[in-house]
Design a protein around this motif. Structure first.
Motif, mmCIF file in Angstrom:
data_model
loop_
_atom_site.group_PDB
_atom_site.id
_atom_site.type_symbol
_atom_site.label_atom_id
_atom_site.label_comp_id
_atom_site.label_asym_id
_atom_site.label_seq_id
_atom_site.Cartn_x
_atom_site.Cartn_y
_atom_site.Cartn_z
ATOM 1 N N ARG A 99 -6.340 16.426 2.993
ATOM 2 C CA ARG A 99 -7.076 15.201 3.275
ATOM 3 C C ARG A 99 -6.807 14.133 2.224
ATOM 4 O O ARG A 99 -6.533 14.411 1.067
ATOM 5 N N GLY A 104 -13.854 15.140 1.209
ATOM 6 C CA GLY A 104 -14.026 14.753 2.599
ATOM 7 C C GLY A 104 -14.315 15.961 3.477
ATOM 8 O O GLY A 104 -14.020 17.103 3.106
ATOM 9 N N SER A 107 -11.709 17.352 8.861
ATOM 10 C CA SER A 107 -11.505 16.493 10.023
ATOM 11 C C SER A 107 -10.422 17.021 10.958
ATOM 12 O O SER A 107 -9.468 17.664 10.537
ATOM 13 N N ASP A 109 -8.861 14.683 12.754
ATOM 14 C CA ASP A 109 -8.070 13.465 12.879
ATOM 15 C C ASP A 109 -6.897 13.522 11.907
ATOM 16 O O ASP A 109 -7.092 13.505 10.693
ATOM 17 N N ALA A 112 -6.609 11.267 8.859
ATOM 18 C CA ALA A 112 -7.444 11.504 7.682
ATOM 19 C C ALA A 112 -6.686 12.267 6.599
ATOM 20 O O ALA A 112 -7.184 12.414 5.492
ATOM 21 N N TYR A 113 -5.504 12.738 6.946
ATOM 22 C CA TYR A 113 -4.714 13.556 6.022
ATOM 23 C C TYR A 113 -3.542 12.746 5.474
ATOM 24 O O TYR A 113 -2.816 12.098 6.215
#
Length: 126
Positions: A99, A104, A107, A109, A112-113
């Protein structure tokens, strides 16, 4: 510089198991959630599983829930993906990712990484 190196892929028969590993370096591993994604031939990369920085929270795609388990060993800077009851449709290149932001949540998504490994091929024969 962050480096993520996956290993453990290979060829397995349907119903078999594999354990993927992803060794990380370059940042304080224990501060970042990690994820696994996969990309099948001709398809987009999709979310598989994610784990929080502490390992206390995990999140799975519906397609792998109950068959795959994500875990991490912060002392070894490594995240794992245990894959059981493999199906031909699990065939893909598997990528681990870290991430972007510390602490964080895990996720699904991919945006997000911030950091990605080179991928490891998993092939499941019928």
């Amino acid at each position: 510089q962050v480096q993520l190196v996956e290993s453990g892929g290979g060829l397995v028969q349907a119903g078999g198991s594999l354990r993927l590993s992803c060794a990380a370096s370059g940042r304080t591993f224990s501060s970042y959630a990690m994820g696994w994604f996969r990309q099948a031939p001709g398809k987009e990369r999709v979310f598989v599983a994610a784990i929080s920085w502490s390992g206390g929270n995990t999140y799975y795609a519906d397609s792998v829930k109950g068959r795959f388990t994500i875990s991490r060993d912060n002392a070894k800077n490594t995240v794992y993906l245990q894959m059981n009851s493999l199906k031909p449709e699990d065939t893909a290149v598997y990528y681990c990712a870290q991430r972007r932001n510390a602490l964080g949540y895990p996720s699904s998504d991919q945006y997000a990484y911030a950091y990605w490994g080179q991928g490891t091929q998993v092939t499941v024969s019928s």
